[in-house]
Design an enzyme around this catalytic site. Structure first.
Site, PDB file in Angstrom:
ATOM      1  N   THR A  22      83.151  21.170  10.214  1.00  0.00           N
ATOM      2  CA  THR A  22      83.494  19.897  10.844  1.00  0.00           C
ATOM      3  C   THR A  22      85.003  19.789  11.024  1.00  0.00           C
ATOM      4  O   THR A  22      85.773  20.398  10.279  1.00  0.00           O
ATOM      5  CB  THR A  22      83.061  18.698   9.982  1.00  0.00           C
ATOM      6  OG1 THR A  22      83.924  18.617   8.824  1.00  0.00           O
ATOM      7  CG2 THR A  22      81.630  18.806   9.551  1.00  0.00           C
ATOM      8  N   ASP A  23      85.425  19.008  12.017  1.00  0.00           N
ATOM      9  CA  ASP A  23      86.826  18.597  12.022  1.00  0.00           C
ATOM     10  C   ASP A  23      87.031  17.717  10.796  1.00  0.00           C
ATOM     11  O   ASP A  23      86.092  17.171  10.222  1.00  0.00           O
ATOM     12  CB  ASP A  23      87.170  17.844  13.309  1.00  0.00           C
ATOM     13  CG  ASP A  23      88.662  17.865  13.612  1.00  0.00           C
ATOM     14  OD1 ASP A  23      89.473  18.161  12.694  1.00  0.00           O
ATOM     15  OD2 ASP A  23      89.040  17.585  14.760  1.00  0.00           O
ATOM     16  N   TRP A  24      88.272  17.546  10.398  1.00  0.00           N
ATOM     17  CA  TRP A  24      88.569  16.875   9.132  1.00  0.00           C
ATOM     18  C   TRP A  24      88.180  15.391   9.229  1.00  0.00           C
ATOM     19  O   TRP A  24      88.771  14.620   9.968  1.00  0.00           O
ATOM     20  CB  TRP A  24      90.034  17.051   8.795  1.00  0.00           C
ATOM     21  CG  TRP A  24      90.313  18.220   7.890  1.00  0.00           C
ATOM     22  CD1 TRP A  24      91.096  18.208   6.772  1.00  0.00           C
ATOM     23  CD2 TRP A  24      89.818  19.561   7.985  1.00  0.00           C
ATOM     24  NE1 TRP A  24      91.107  19.446   6.165  1.00  0.00           N
ATOM     25  CE2 TRP A  24      90.324  20.294   6.895  1.00  0.00           C
ATOM     26  CE3 TRP A  24      88.973  20.208   8.871  1.00  0.00           C
ATOM     27  CZ2 TRP A  24      90.029  21.631   6.674  1.00  0.00           C
ATOM     28  CZ3 TRP A  24      88.672  21.560   8.665  1.00  0.00           C
ATOM     29  CH2 TRP A  24      89.193  22.249   7.580  1.00  0.00           C
ATOM     30  N   GLY A  25      87.138  15.029   8.469  1.00  0.00           N
ATOM     31  CA  GLY A  25      86.613  13.676   8.543  1.00  0.00           C
ATOM     32  C   GLY A  25      85.624  13.487   9.670  1.00  0.00           C
ATOM     33  O   GLY A  25      85.212  12.365   9.949  1.00  0.00           O
ATOM     34  N   GLY A  26      85.212  14.564  10.315  1.00  0.00           N
ATOM     35  CA  GLY A  26      84.391  14.480  11.513  1.00  0.00           C
ATOM     36  C   GLY A  26      82.891  14.510  11.272  1.00  0.00           C
ATOM     37  O   GLY A  26      82.125  14.593  12.218  1.00  0.00           O
TER      38      GLY A  26
END
Length: 812
Positions: free
Chosen positions: A228-232
């Site tokens: 995932t993208d960071w926090g995604g």
């Protein structure tokens, strides 16, 4: 499964923990099983391993690393082999810094010039983007590291990027927004892939089975890890079910508990978990096999060699846009003035998660003495923050009128281009343009050196006799610009994107960015040159354009079933490089398509007077289109125009070739889609867009109670007066930082993120149960929500400690 035996030894709790981050950058380790952590780091154009506390926006200092030119700059080289060289250097620096996964390159398509992160992306064209990305990936992975191309997929804006939905038809999705990733995966061999924050047609990318299973794994045969993208991550259970392997950065144990519960309740199969775990084990064990532990020295790479490579890359990527009266290269002994704040403090990289702590930084003011020029003086001329300063302006103008040539360094400042915020216009700060106009009134011999990571409007370009666009040229770019100015290097960069006359001319002008939740991609295939060429819209500088100090001629085009061959000759007096470009088109197409599309290119270095046969092969992408009726790639039967040119508007050779088609069922009713068949897509109505989508246009209106997937900036209509106060306070802080010329990336991130991200970005302090309590408060139920949040806090802390003890045997 490659690691069945090891997987069977793991408890369900250990498996679930492996699928989420342990810290900001690393995965969980399990010492009893000999499973170490692997470490990720940003690195599209330089490794950003943080020495202390980690944060994804680059706010805390990182270890020194080489800052290479950004992706937008490197795409102007049209040289995947050069990208591969840089990839090898990035991989080498990653290895000595203990980084296993390099989070890059970024290859999202430049739908609009205003996307704040365009400096980090290659091009408006998927073929060029994919080829350049594949080069980087091969280079990085040759050093035993994983490259992680991003952001998959349709990530075209920074505004509310975690809480917006890209509404795009399947054909445009495939041909424009996924083709670059397809090339990166198949030709680059990427072993990791990062999903984007946004939804694609109503489903978050990280849990989108159409993207991750149907296309990525089943069609493309991808067997690497998905991060995932960071926090995604929206719903980790759905993500794992869709084949997303690693949720980052550090959601604590809440996500792992959700996975365990889902398996125990039969909502998620343990087989799906095991599949993700197996891919993670393959990555972790492969990447850490050669680690030397504490013996790693982050300085153990050839800094000077990498700096020289960065300079070479900048010099091959700079684009000569203008050279009236052959003012360049400057003659030896020319008396020059160096004017502009960027000459003293260069603008060489973007802002946000890609910010690199450079090993050294070249500056024009320090280096110009090494060249055969007579420097009469240097002046900053303007304030970088944009305010007018008459004293600085007068000093610069007085200096300008006393020299033969003015070298004027200018461009977009740091506020203009950053992760987390889109541009609001395409203009250079007015104080810089006022100075340029004043200088040109006293000295007509002005050579501009432009620094910007994306297209800008240029109503002022008549003030310049020469213009070199260095883009964001990295730590060694200042010397590269001086090499070109003095003729030590013959410029060979070509634009990776179109420069329109004005922003209002751009195809997505009426559709960008999202309106509330939905961003409607009504322009479809017609982005960049695909639109300008088809709709006959005048541009300032076309896609693929760039000047040289020499001349090239094209001749003797031959077309066969597997490609084209022609002769390229350097007819000038200097050695140089040309970028030969292959476009195809079809005049009588029954399936609408742009007038021309890039299908091949090659950068060719020739000595003065030298000729060479150039071969550009056809591939599986040359004639294909996505048929939305048959749901497969097809070829339309008929005669195609083959075009060879020096840019999309400078076609030197043409021929026709007959191609056997596969289409029996055509996808469109031509009378229902006049805008798409004409290319005039600036005013697409609901009826046509619905016809293009093949289903009713989804509503993206904000209304009613806020949910965990709504953005914090939506609290302006919250029922809670406290929430509305927080919104006003955040908005005031955001505006204050922007007005000061120093955008606060933390505020920008918080402002645009959805409530659910609080649970994903706080290291386990906040659980999704607590987020639901917070949203309840925002919706006007203060005491109920507060009680829910407080109870959730203590329950989360207690369960976190218990879980950590389970998987480590230690108290947290």
């Amino acid at each position: 499964m490659k690691h069945r035996e090891l997987t069977e030894k793991m408890t369900l709790e250990e498996k679930a923990a492996l699928l989420s981050g342990k810290g900001e950058w690393q995965t969980w380790n399990f010492d009893r099983l000999g499973i170490p952590s692997m470490y990720c780091s940003d690195g599209p154009h330089g490794i950003r391993r943080q020495a202390g506390a980690g944060d994804h926006l680059g706010l805390n200092p990182s270890l020194p690393a080489t800052c290479f030119p950004t992706a937008a700059t490197m795409a102007n080289s049209w040289n995947p082999a050069l990208g591969e060289e840089i990839g090898r250097a990035l991989g080498e620096e990653a290895a000595v810094q203990g980084v296993h996964v390099v989070l890059g390159p970024g290859l999202n398509i430049k739908r609009s010039p205003l996307c704040g992160r365009n400096f980090e992306y290659f091009s408006e064209d998927p073929y060029l983007s994919g080829k350049m990305a594949a080069g980087y990936i091969r280079g990085i992975q040759s050093q035993g590291r994983y490259a992680c191309p991003k952001h998959f997929a349709v990530n075209s804006q920074e505004l509310r990027r975690m809480a917006m939905n890209a509404v795009v038809d399947e054909r445009t999705l495939r041909e424009i927004y996924l083709t670059g990733f397809e090339i990166a995966i198949k030709e680059g061999g990427a072993k990791a892939l990062m999903t984007s924050y946004n939804q694609v047609n109503g489903t978050y990318s990280n849990e989108n089975t159409h993207l991750l299973k149907d296309i990525l794994r089943d069609e493309w045969g991808y067997d690497g890890i998905v991060i995932t993208d960071w926090g995604g991550s929206n719903d980790h259970i759905k993500g794992v079910a869709a084949g997303s392997d690693l949720e980052m950065p550090t959601p604590g144990m809440d996500s792992a508990r959700q996975i365990v519960k889902a398996v125990q309740e039969g909502k998620l199969s343990e087989a799906a978990v095991d599949t993700c775990v197996d891919r993670m084990l393959e990555a972790v064990l492969t990447l850490t096999a050669g680690d030397s532990g504490s013996n790693t020295n982050p300085d153990d790479f050839d800094k000077e060699a990498h700096h020289a490579l960065a300079r070479k890359a900048a010099s091959q990527s700079a684009v000569l846009l203008k050279n009236r009266e052959n003012i360049l290269p400057l003659k030896p002994g020319t008396h020059v003035a160096l004017i502009g704040d960027f000459a003293f403090e260069p603008r060489y990289q973007g802002a946000g998660s890609s910010m690199v702590n450079v090993t050294k930084l070249d500056k024009m003011t320090d280096m110009i003495g090494e060249y055969d020029l007579v420097l009469s003086g240097a002046s900053r001329g303007y304030l970088r923050s944009g305010e007018a300063d008459e004293v600085l302006l007068k000093e610069a103008v007085d200096l300008a009128q006393s020299v033969d040539v003015v070298i004027y360094c200018f461009g977009l400042d740091e506020l203009s281009e950053s992760e987390g915020i889109d541009r609001t216009h395409m203009r250079i700060p007015q104080n810089q343009i006022s100075l340029l106009e004043a200088i040109s009134r006293v000295n007509e011999n002005v050579v501009g050196v432009l620094s910007a990571g994306a297209a800008v409007e240029m109503p002022w370009h008549h003030c310049l006799k020469g213009l070199i666009h260095g883009y964001l040229y990295g730590q060694a770019g200042a010397g590269a610009m001086l090499d070109i100015i003095t003729g030590k290097v013959n410029p060979s960069g070509r634009l990776n994107e179109t420069y329109p006359v004005r922003y209002e001319d751009t195809p997505a002008f009426k559709y960008f960015p999202s309106e509330q939740r939905n961003s409607e991609y009504r322009e479809a295939l017609y982005i960049g040159y695909r639109y300008y060429d088809t709709a006959k819209v005048k541009v300032l500088y076309p896609f693929g354009f760039g000047l040289s100090y020499t001349k090239f001629e094209y001749s003797d085009l031959e077309v066969s079933g597997d490609g084209v061959e022609f002769t390229l000759t350097n007819t000038g007096g200097l050695d140089g490089a040309e970028v030969a470009q292959l476009y195809i088109g079809k005049n009588d197409a029954k399936v609408f398509r742009p007038e021309k599309e890039l299908k091949g290119f090659q950068k060719v270095f020739l000595r003065a007077g030298e000729s060479r046969k150039v071969k550009l092969p056809f591939d599986d992408k040359t004639f294909r289109y996505w048929n939305v009726r048959t749901n497969r790639w097809e070829v339309e039967d008929g005669t195609y125009t083959i075009m060879i040119g020096a840019s999309c508007l400078d076609i030197r050779l043409t021929a026709e070739t007959d191609v056997e088609g596969t289409t029996e069922t055509y996808p469109y009713y031509t009378n229902r889609m006049p805008s798409y068949y004409s290319g005039l897509i600036r005013q697409v109505g609901d009826g046509e867009f619905k016809e293009l989508l093949g289903y009713p246009i989804p509503s993206g209106k904000w209304s009613g109670d806020l949910t965990v997937n709504d953005a914090i900036c939506q609290m302006y209509y919250a029922k809670s007066s406290i929430a509305r106060f927080v919104y006003r306070k955040l908005t005031k802080m955001k505006k204050k930082s922007e007005d000061a010329g120093k955008p606060d990336l933390n505020i920008l991130f918080i402002y645009n993120m959805p409530f659910r991200a609080i649970a994903k970005m706080t290291g386990g302090m906040v659980s999704m149960e607590m987020v639901e309590g917070i949203v309840t408060m925002v919706n006007g139920h203060l005491f109920r929500g507060l009680g829910h949040t407080i109870a959730g806090f203590f329950r989360n802390q207690r369960q976190n400690r218990k879980y950590v003890k389970q998987i480590t045997g230690k108290k947290n």
